[in-house]
Every structure is written in C-alpha cells, then in structure tokens.
Design an enzyme around this catalytic site. Structure first.
Site, short mmCIF file in Angstrom:
data_model
loop_
_atom_site.label_atom_id
_atom_site.label_comp_id
_atom_site.label_asym_id
_atom_site.label_seq_id
_atom_site.Cartn_x
_atom_site.Cartn_y
_atom_site.Cartn_z
N ASP A 168 -60.75 -109.94 -62.98
CA ASP A 168 -60.96 -110.06 -61.29
C ASP A 168 -59.55 -108.35 -60.79
O ASP A 168 -60.09 -107.02 -59.99
CB ASP A 168 -60.73 -110.78 -60.47
CG ASP A 168 -61.11 -112.13 -60.46
OD1 ASP A 168 -61.66 -111.70 -61.79
OD2 ASP A 168 -61.62 -113.18 -60.01
N GLU A 406 -53.38 -121.07 -66.34
CA GLU A 406 -54.65 -120.85 -66.36
C GLU A 406 -54.02 -119.16 -67.31
O GLU A 406 -54.39 -118.35 -67.96
CB GLU A 406 -54.27 -120.08 -65.03
CG GLU A 406 -55.99 -119.15 -64.46
CD GLU A 406 -55.79 -119.03 -63.03
OE1 GLU A 406 -54.76 -119.61 -62.42
OE2 GLU A 406 -57.40 -118.25 -62.96
#
Ligand code: 2M8
Length: 434
Positions: A168, A406
């Site tokens: 992102d 993550e």
C-alpha cells in the site's frame, strides 16, 4: 499448533478473515496464501476458501480485493465503494470492493494440489476437484488483467490504486501519489485502523489515506467500468511485482490446464501472457542498479525507487544467468536480507541503507513473512534451493515469538501491525510441513 489455532480462530465459516480485528473480512491475495496454510489442515476447507473468493468474481472477470463478510469493523466498507449500485459487473452478493490485488491465486491452487497429492485418496480427490472447479474462473481473471490492465500488450500490468499492489504505502508510490490531488468534495470519513494500531508510525498517514479515498471517488464516478477507470484514474502505474506474479501464476495455471484438459487455446493464451510479462519485467531493470522498475503511465516515467519489488525478476525469471545470479546475490547480500543490522536474514521491504527506510512503517522497511514465502517459493521453483532454505529458516526465527504478526521491525525483530495475521500463520504452516 499456534499457526493452526490462528487460522481456526479467524475462520468465520466460509472465510478465514485476514486478521481478527484489523481486517475482519476476506482479502483476495490473503485468501490465496491462507488457503495454502489450510491445505495442511484440511484440503476440503482450503478449496472452500478459494471457492468463496471465486464466488465474488465480477461478471467481467475481476477478482475483487475485498469480499465483505457480514461483520462491519473495517473502513472503507461496502457502502463507501458502492460497487453493487454503481457497476453492472459487480455482484449484489457478496458485497465487494472495486479494485483488485496481485494474482497469486493460481500459485495457491497449484500448491494445494501438491499438498493434497501427498495426503489420503480423499485429499487427492479434493485437490483435483478444486483445480477442475476453479480453472475457468482463474483463466477469466488472468484474461481480465491482460485485457483491462495491459490494453496495449506491453506485458506490464497496471494498477490504479496503491492497494492493488498489496504494498500500500511503499515508497514506490510516493511519486505517482503526489499527482493524486483530493478534491474539496472528498466525502468525510473516519479511519478505523488507527483505533486498532495505536502507534501511528506503523500505518499510512492521513495524507496518504485522503489520496486512497480520492481514488475510490474517481472510480465511483467511472462506475467501475474498467476501461474508463484505466483512462481516467489519476494513478496508473505499470507494476513490476504484480506483473511478475502474473507471469509466474500464468505459467502455473497453464501447466494445470494442460494436465487437466483445459482448452488448448486458453492454455496457449496463458503461456503467451506469461512470456510477454516475464520479458517486460526483465526489460524494466535499471541499467545502473539491476533492479526492476515500475513505470508511471501518468507521468510517463520509470519509477527509480529501490524497494523489494525491484527483485521481481526473481519471481518471474527471464534474466540472463549472470544477471539473475547478481540479483539473487544482491537480495541476500549486505544491503538487503544479509544486512548486518538485521536480526534475521529476511528481506526488508526497503533497504536499511536507503534514505526512505522506516523501520516500523508498514511497507517502508519492515519484513513481511508472506513476501519472504513468495520469494522462497520462487527460489525453489527456479532451482535456488539453498536460498529458499535460508528464507525459510530465517523467517521461522523471526516469527518464533508466536505472535504471527503482520510485519516485523527488521533491526529489533519486534512484532508490528496486527497480531494473529492469517497469512503469516498460513505460510508458516506451509514451511513447517514440507
Ligand atoms: C493491507 O491493506 C489494506 C487495504 O487493502 C489496509 O491497509 O487496510 C495490505 O498489507 C494488503 O496487502 C493486505 O492484503 C491487507 C490485508 O492483510 O492489508
């Protein structure tokens, strides 16, 4: 057992959410990796994960980046996208976002089949049924990418939003995003991610989020018509990493098709797309650094920012033997995975030697186990067994805290972002059971 518990705990029936709190829905490329992990627990359940995703495929062939479950808890939710109201191709149910993510799905189906074939007769049958049931849909997905994201047949697949790259807020996108100017009519919104990840340094900034949301506004105004979006989006970048994944996944899908009796013309399409994208990724390499580069189609310029995506040719192949060796050595050498400051020899998303390196910030430095798995898988496929083994061993060391985070801070090994992230647990399961 910890990894299996994460997947079981995040399973809400037909989908394993990407993470329990931060991402309580299905994400497209997460689902692919998750299904690989599930295959080690239950091949049938792994197939169901792929089927849930494919059931959300748009009429034109796009696989959406989010398939919403019936819980809220994530922004932007389906109301913000408005895909079912605005697009003729989007399904009314389940509700989805209006963009896509890297096409790793055929890789997942291929890997599930390999795992299934080592299991019982029932596992084997379930794995083969999955290939038969999913092949056409996956072919249509690849055809959509080729037709709508590379309409000029360059071999490089375009992304119209940084979220489509999966990386992102990578510094690769800073240049292209600087040309995205949110209008005064950007509807207001409240971020939910910052409620869950309190340390602002670990997530994208508010300025970045305004741009992310503005691009959605632009797509809404184009009614998610893919040709119109390609023409009008103020962000359009030919993404080398997505292109490399597309190339190798097209190879895998072609091989599966050849084995399972798919139409010869479709298999030939896949082989042609793979060859074209492989060559384009190889041709994008910078003459000075050897790293592959994205091409900003709006600015008409190469993006000369060095990130982990620059190693894309190691995913798709196609370099000369010398160039490939040099790129491999660079990835594992002292500027990247072998950097002396790192706790584990796992590639960071940005080199600690780069000006843009931010050790805690999401795709600007931290190590992502799932990306290491993908490079490890590609290394094994291309005959670099020792390097694949290093990535496996070092990543296992990194995730040894059992948080299944993550992403990880490369210098301290601190767990960052979400805990119990499904794709982290999934790739660990695959790595533990070979
Ligand atoms: C991250 O992306 C979402 C938006 O799609 C977010 O930040 O809210 C990325 O890491 C993406 O690659 C990933 O698929 C998703 C879910 O894990 O989270």
């Amino acid at each position: 057992m910890g990894a299996a518990d994460v997947l079981r705990g995040n399973d809400i029936g037909t989908m394993v959410t990407a993470a329990p709190a931060l991402y309580p829905h299905m994400w497209s490329w997460d689902a692919a990796f998750i299904s690989i992990g599930l295959a080690h627990l239950d091949v049938e359940r792994a197939g169901q994960e792929i089927r849930t995703l494919l059931a959300a495929q748009w009429g034109d062939g796009m696989l959406p980046h989010i398939v919403y479950g019936d819980r809220g808890g994530y922004f932007p939710g389906p109301g913000r996208w408005g895909t079912a109201e605005l697009s003729a191709s989007a399904p009314d149910a389940p509700l989805t976002s209006g963009i896509c993510q890297p096409p790793v799905h055929a890789i997942a189906v291929g890997r599930i089949l390999e795992v299934a074939r080592r299991g019982s007769a029932a596992d084997r049958a379930a794995g083969e049924r999955l290939v038969r049931d999913s092949w056409d849909a996956l072919y249509r997905w690849h055809a959509w990418l080729s037709q709508y994201r590379d309409p000029d047949g360059t071999g490089l697949i375009g992304v119209v939003h940084g979220w489509e790259s999966g990386m992102d807020n990578s510094p690769r996108w800073d240049g292209p995003y600087s040309a995205v100017v949110p209008g005064p009519d950007l509807p207001s919104y409240v971020r939910l991610d910052r409620e869950l990840v309190r340390d602002g340094a670990e997530r994208p900034t508010d300025v970045e989020y305004d741009r992310y949301l503005w691009l959605i506004e632009e797509m809404r105004r184009a009614s998610y018509d893919p040709a119109k979006v390609y023409e009008t989006s103020s962000f359009l970048v030919a993404d080398v990493f997505v292109s490399a994944v597309f190339a190798v996944a097209s190879d895998v899908l072609a091989d599966l098709g050849a084995e399972f009796g798919a139409p010869a013309a479709s298999v030939a399409d896949l082989r042609a797309w793979a060859a074209r994208s492989r060559a384009a990724v190889a041709a994008s390499c910078s003459p000075s650094t050897g790293l592959a580069r994205d091409f900003d189609r709006r600015a008409n310029a190469w993006v000369d920012v060095q990130t982990l995506a620059g190693f894309a040719p190691l995913i798709s192949g196609g370099l000369s033997a010398d160039a490939e060796r040099a790129l491999l050595d660079e990835l594992h050498g002292p500027r990247w995975a072998g950097h002396p400051d790192l706790v584990a020899k796992v590639p960071p998303t940005v080199s600690p030697d780069s000006e843009g390196f931010k050790s805690r910030e999401y795709w600007r430095g931290p190590q992502w186990p799932v990306i290491s798995w993908l490079f490890g898988w590609a290394h094994a496929r291309h005959g670099y067994a020792a390097e694949a083994e290093t990535l496996r061993g070092e990543t296992l060391k990194l995730v040894g805290d059992g948080a299944f985070s993550e992403y990880y801070e490369p210098v301290t090994g601190e767990a960052l972002g979400s805990r119990k992230q499904s794709w982290t647990a999934a790739v660990i399961l695959d790595w533990l059971d070979r």
